[in-house]
Design a protein around this motif. Structure first.
Motif, PDB file in Angstrom:
ATOM      1  N   PHE A 124       9.013  -2.190   9.000  1.00  0.00           N
ATOM      2  CA  PHE A 124       8.086  -3.109   8.623  1.00  0.00           C
ATOM      3  C   PHE A 124       7.757  -4.454   9.218  1.00  0.00           C
ATOM      4  CE2 PHE A 124       5.896  -6.024   5.589  1.00  0.00           C
ATOM      5  CZ  PHE A 124       4.846  -5.480   5.297  1.00  0.00           C
ATOM      6  N   PHE A 127       6.148  -4.282  12.179  1.00  0.00           N
ATOM      7  CA  PHE A 127       4.705  -4.661  11.856  1.00  0.00           C
ATOM      8  C   PHE A 127       4.296  -5.815  11.979  1.00  0.00           C
ATOM      9  CE2 PHE A 127       1.819  -5.497   8.584  1.00  0.00           C
ATOM     10  CZ  PHE A 127       0.542  -4.893   9.099  1.00  0.00           C
ATOM     11  N   MET A 135      -2.095 -11.533  16.604  1.00  0.00           N
ATOM     12  CA  MET A 135      -2.961 -13.028  16.173  1.00  0.00           C
ATOM     13  C   MET A 135      -3.012 -13.758  17.343  1.00  0.00           C
ATOM     14  SD  MET A 135      -4.288 -13.270  13.472  1.00  0.00           S
ATOM     15  CE  MET A 135      -5.278 -14.598  12.557  1.00  0.00           C
ATOM     16  N   LEU A 165      -3.337  -0.720  11.179  1.00  0.00           N
ATOM     17  CA  LEU A 165      -3.409  -0.095   9.857  1.00  0.00           C
ATOM     18  C   LEU A 165      -2.888   1.541  10.173  1.00  0.00           C
ATOM     19  CD1 LEU A 165      -7.109  -1.338   9.035  1.00  0.00           C
ATOM     20  CD2 LEU A 165      -4.853  -1.762   8.052  1.00  0.00           C
ATOM     21  N   LEU A 168       0.648   0.778   9.494  1.00  0.00           N
ATOM     22  CA  LEU A 168       1.131   0.405   8.146  1.00  0.00           C
ATOM     23  C   LEU A 168       1.000   1.579   7.359  1.00  0.00           C
ATOM     24  CD1 LEU A 168       1.755  -2.142   6.459  1.00  0.00           C
ATOM     25  CD2 LEU A 168      -0.451  -2.483   6.141  1.00  0.00           C
ATOM     26  N   SER A 169       0.111   2.424   7.573  1.00  0.00           N
ATOM     27  CA  SER A 169      -0.022   3.478   6.737  1.00  0.00           C
ATOM     28  C   SER A 169       1.331   4.607   6.984  1.00  0.00           C
ATOM     29  CB  SER A 169      -1.038   4.479   7.019  1.00  0.00           C
ATOM     30  OG  SER A 169      -2.336   3.616   7.193  1.00  0.00           O
ATOM     31  N   GLY A 172       4.148   3.048   5.317  1.00  0.00           N
ATOM     32  CA  GLY A 172       4.224   3.243   3.687  1.00  0.00           C
ATOM     33  C   GLY A 172       4.687   4.613   3.459  1.00  0.00           C
ATOM     34  N   LEU A 173       3.774   5.489   4.078  1.00  0.00           N
ATOM     35  CA  LEU A 173       4.515   7.015   3.826  1.00  0.00           C
ATOM     36  C   LEU A 173       5.825   7.083   4.032  1.00  0.00           C
ATOM     37  CD1 LEU A 173       1.338   8.547   5.067  1.00  0.00           C
ATOM     38  CD2 LEU A 173       1.845   8.479   2.882  1.00  0.00           C
ATOM     39  N   TYR A 175       8.133   5.020   3.871  1.00  0.00           N
ATOM     40  CA  TYR A 175       9.024   4.309   2.837  1.00  0.00           C
ATOM     41  C   TYR A 175       8.870   5.092   1.463  1.00  0.00           C
ATOM     42  CZ  TYR A 175      10.720   1.055  -0.583  1.00  0.00           C
ATOM     43  OH  TYR A 175      11.391   0.592  -1.486  1.00  0.00           O
TER      44      TYR A 175
ATOM     45  N   GLY B  36      -8.269  -1.660   5.495  1.00  0.00           N
ATOM     46  CA  GLY B  36      -7.109  -2.334   5.112  1.00  0.00           C
ATOM     47  C   GLY B  36      -6.578  -2.206   3.644  1.00  0.00           C
ATOM     48  N   THR B  39      -5.256   1.232   3.158  1.00  0.00           N
ATOM     49  CA  THR B  39      -3.783   1.370   3.593  1.00  0.00           C
ATOM     50  C   THR B  39      -2.825   0.715   2.423  1.00  0.00           C
ATOM     51  OG1 THR B  39      -4.606   0.924   5.774  1.00  0.00           O
ATOM     52  CG2 THR B  39      -2.231   0.679   5.230  1.00  0.00           C
ATOM     53  N   ASN B  40      -3.060  -0.484   1.996  1.00  0.00           N
ATOM     54  CA  ASN B  40      -2.351  -1.088   1.033  1.00  0.00           C
ATOM     55  C   ASN B  40      -2.251  -0.346  -0.313  1.00  0.00           C
ATOM     56  OD1 ASN B  40      -2.172  -3.196   2.474  1.00  0.00           O
ATOM     57  ND2 ASN B  40      -3.947  -4.442   1.497  1.00  0.00           N
ATOM     58  N   ILE B  43       0.065   2.723   0.545  1.00  0.00           N
ATOM     59  CA  ILE B  43       1.620   2.333   0.311  1.00  0.00           C
ATOM     60  C   ILE B  43       1.946   2.259  -1.358  1.00  0.00           C
ATOM     61  CG2 ILE B  43       3.317   0.290   0.834  1.00  0.00           C
ATOM     62  CD1 ILE B  43       1.592  -0.656   3.086  1.00  0.00           C
ATOM     63  N   LEU B  72      10.040  -3.751  -3.752  1.00  0.00           N
ATOM     64  CA  LEU B  72      10.081  -3.602  -2.189  1.00  0.00           C
ATOM     65  C   LEU B  72       8.432  -3.211  -1.710  1.00  0.00           C
ATOM     66  CD1 LEU B  72      11.325  -4.302   0.344  1.00  0.00           C
ATOM     67  CD2 LEU B  72      11.668  -2.126   0.744  1.00  0.00           C
ATOM     68  N   ALA B  73       8.077  -1.985  -2.459  1.00  0.00           N
ATOM     69  CA  ALA B  73       6.771  -1.721  -2.068  1.00  0.00           C
ATOM     70  C   ALA B  73       5.449  -2.765  -2.051  1.00  0.00           C
ATOM     71  CB  ALA B  73       6.330  -0.465  -2.824  1.00  0.00           C
ATOM     72  N   LEU B  76       5.871  -5.333   0.143  1.00  0.00           N
ATOM     73  CA  LEU B  76       5.129  -5.119   1.528  1.00  0.00           C
ATOM     74  C   LEU B  76       3.636  -5.157   1.548  1.00  0.00           C
ATOM     75  CD1 LEU B  76       6.953  -1.504   2.391  1.00  0.00           C
ATOM     76  CD2 LEU B  76       7.729  -3.996   3.099  1.00  0.00           C
ATOM     77  N   THR B  79       2.669  -8.686   1.755  1.00  0.00           N
ATOM     78  CA  THR B  79       2.553  -9.235   3.103  1.00  0.00           C
ATOM     79  C   THR B  79       1.224  -8.602   3.721  1.00  0.00           C
ATOM     80  OG1 THR B  79       4.909  -9.114   3.012  1.00  0.00           O
ATOM     81  CG2 THR B  79       4.283  -9.353   4.948  1.00  0.00           C
ATOM     82  N   ALA B  80       1.319  -7.392   3.446  1.00  0.00           N
ATOM     83  CA  ALA B  80       0.282  -6.656   4.299  1.00  0.00           C
ATOM     84  C   ALA B  80      -1.192  -7.410   3.800  1.00  0.00           C
ATOM     85  CB  ALA B  80       0.075  -5.164   3.881  1.00  0.00           C
ATOM     86  N   ILE B  83      -1.440 -10.804   5.773  1.00  0.00           N
ATOM     87  CA  ILE B  83      -1.743 -10.469   7.238  1.00  0.00           C
ATOM     88  C   ILE B  83      -3.126 -10.081   7.314  1.00  0.00           C
ATOM     89  CG2 ILE B  83      -1.371  -9.141   9.094  1.00  0.00           C
ATOM     90  CD1 ILE B  83       1.776  -9.367   8.330  1.00  0.00           C
ATOM     91  N   GLY B  86      -5.596 -12.976   6.989  1.00  0.00           N
ATOM     92  CA  GLY B  86      -5.597 -13.899   7.850  1.00  0.00           C
ATOM     93  C   GLY B  86      -6.654 -13.051   9.148  1.00  0.00           C
TER      94      GLY B  86
END
Lengths: 486, 117
Positions: A124, A127, A135, A165, A168-169, A172-173, A175, B36, B39-40, B43, B72-73, B76, B79-80, B83, B86
């Motif tokens: 993570f 990421f 950025m 993305l 990130l997906s 997440g999976l 984890y 986005g 995705t969140n 998770i 923790l999830a 995460l 944080t996501a 970001i 932004g």
């Protein structure tokens, strides 16, 4: 020195630079000083890799880990060299408007992101560093005013965001499945699992994310439209570092996975396709940076091919190729910047006569160009030799054939630039030649990088030994995985 | 609940991709925002849903009472989200720049004139 020191230096420099936005020279000197300190720390870290660092003293799988192994420190050192080279070029190359808008702080933020991505040992966290890096690169790309520049920035933005993305997906999976994000811990748990389907699915997502960042075929389209857009210094920085971060992430993740022949042949195929398509696209281009941009794509293919071959010398070849390529490619963009400064154009048809007017510049071009094409005794020769040797060892003759053919086509492109820009007679001059001082500042980083390329070629044994040690350190995770879990 | 959220995530992904494939730059932005958020949520679902068990330690205690949701999830996702916020803010500014430069919202019109670098 520990893993976080280079990151702290870059971030602190970036922060301090924001305070000096009015004063151009204060900003330049501070920025340069930051770059020098970063280089010093990177050299120190490279000589004595400090190993694993647990942030906040949280024990291993719970906290965020940083790992300064030989691979990471090597990459940080090379990145630091490129960063410094670009900072020096920027004195001439970057417009004062862009400097006021925050060119210098953004370069340091970019360096933070790149080095962070090299050093982190948490998925993570990787990421997050990717986002820091992206950025900064978005802002650097978007500093320009022209329509094409903004257009390039928008596409770069959209595709890289999609890639993030995907990443990130997958994180997440992963984890949700394994309950851990620390890389070594992931490797250990993956070794104990039997669920191939889930592994392949998440692996494919991650691979796609890294492939977009590394600009592999067929997801490389964002690169040639965005890299030629900013100033040459920024282009050089991107060309040297950004796609390579994707490759590094791919190497790190691939080393965590259990050996799998399907995945391996898929990666080899992706590498081969990228090499061929990149080099063929480059032939049809007419501006220096577009030609070079497609060669980034093609060369990344070599690295991925070497990663796919993996066993024997494969991983070593991949790491050596990374170092060689970063130095050479950034240098080519810098030389392109000098050509543009002298001729006022980067279209190859509009240039000419530089070989007689500026013989030293021709020499500066030859070093990285021949190295890129893989002619001895320069670094590119050894990098390609390692890849081809590995291919031969493993009996993968089609890969060897493609690698050789793509090398020849690369030479063809370099000769095209040579013929058009340096060899053919000088077209009608419209602009006065730049002053000696301008040329000296622009050429200095290029000379240094050229020298490094020659050194890496002449003392290839040392470079290959470093890469080999780094590869050996990366490998135990895989060895651990190849043993069946009792 | 997991099934419901999984379907929602799939729907959001589909809608996001659809919007991104349109020619309008603003729709591209909305598409990215949807992706986005999807995705969140992904998770959130992947890490396992826990109902009514906040990951808090009661005052005076040293550990939470009983099993709690995985913090923790949530960290995460937080944080996501930050970001992502932004990035979207930056994207909005970029879109505005594009519009200022070409007075048009069409992605295809943007791709012309690549050669005049």
């Amino acid at each position: 020195m520990t893993a976080v020191h280079p990151l702290m230096v870059s971030l602190l420099t970036a922060g301090m630079l924001l305070a000096f936005r009015k004063n151009r020279w204060a900003m330049r000197l501070l920025s340069l000083a930051g770059g020098l300190v970063h280089l010093g720390i990177s050299i120190q870290l490279f000589r004595e890799p400090s190993g694993m660092l647990q942030l906040g003293s949280w024990p291993a799988p719970f906290g965020i880990s940083f790992l300064a192994d030989r691979f990471a420190t090597m990459m940080v050192l090379v990145a630091s060299i490129i960063g410094l080279a670009v900072l020096i070029t920027s004195w001439i190359d970057v417009e004062s408007r862009e400097e006021k808008l925050g060119f210098h702080p953004m370069v340091h933020v970019l360096m933070t992101g790149v080095c962070g991505a090299f050093l982190t040992h948490d998925l993570f966290n990787l990421f997050v560093w990717f986002e820091v890096m992206l950025m900064a690169s978005f802002v650097l790309l978007g500093l320009g005013e022209k329509r094409v520049q903004v257009s390039g920035a928008l596409r770069y933005f959209a595709l890289n965001l999609v890639s993030s993305l995907f990443f990130l997906s997958a994180v997440g999976l992963l984890y949700g499945w394994l309950g851990t994000l620390q890389m070594s811990d992931i490797a250990i748990r993956l070794a104990q699992t039997e669920e191939r389907g889930l592994l392949l699915g998440i692996g494919a997502l991650l691979f796609l994310a890294f492939a977009i960042k590394a600009a592999l075929f067929p997801v490389f389209a964002w690169l040639p439209v965005s890299y030629p857009m900013p100033s040459f210094g920024v282009s050089a920085l991107f060309a040297g570092l950004l796609t390579k971060v994707g490759v590094v992430a791919m190497v790190r993740f691939y080393c965590l996975l259990p050996a799998d022949s399907t995945l391996q042949s898929f990666i080899i195929f992706a590498g081969l396709a990228t090499m061929v398509v990149g080099v063929l696209c480059a032939i049809g281009q007419s501006t220096i940076r577009r030609i070079l941009s497609f060669h980034i794509v093609s060369q990344v293919g070599y690295m991925v091919l070497a990663l796919g071959l993996f066993n024997g010398l494969g991983l070593t070849a991949c790491l050596f190729y990374l170092i060689h390529h970063i130095l050479v490619k950034a240098n080519l963009f810098l030389v392109g910047g000098i050509v543009h400064r002298i001729q006022g154009s980067e279209k190859v048809q509009e240039c000419g006569g530089l070989a007689s007017a500026y013989p030293w510049l021709a020499f500066l071009f030859w070093i990285p160009a021949l190295s890129l094409a893989g002619l001895p005794p320069l670094s590119g020769f050894w990098a390609k030799l390692l890849v081809i040797r590995t291919g031969l060892d493993q009996g993968n003759f089609s890969a060897v054939g493609v690698a050789l053919a793509v090398g020849l086509l690369t030479l063809l492109s370099m000769i095209k630039i040579w013929n058009e820009v340096f060899w053919k007679p000088l077209p009608e001059r419209t602009e006065p030649p730049p002053s000696r001082r301008t040329l000296a500042i622009l050429a200095a980083p290029s000379v240094a990088l050229g020298l490094l390329t020659i050194l890496l070629g002449v003392f290839a044994q040392t470079g290959i030994e470093w890469s080999d040690q780094a590869a050996q350190e990366l490998r135990p995770q895989v060895v651990l995985l190849e043993e069946p879990a009792e | 609940m997991e099934v419901l959220l999984a379907i929602l995530v799939g729907f959001l992904y589909a809608a996001g991709v659809y919007l991104m494939l349109r020619r309008s730059i603003v729709k591209l932005l909305f598409g990215l925002a949807l992706l986005g958020n999807a995705t969140n949520l992904l998770i959130f679902v992947a890490a396992g849903l826990q109902r009514g068990r906040p990951a808090f330690v009661p005052i005076g205690a040293t550990e939470p009472k009983g099993p709690v949701a995985d913090p923790l999830a949530q960290a995460l996702i937080l944080t996501a989200i930050v970001i992502g916020f932004g990035l979207l803010a930056f994207a909005t500014v970029l879109t505005r720049r594009v519009y200022d430069l070409q007075q048009d919202d069409d992605l295809d019109a943007l791709s012309g004139g690549e050669e005049d670098v």
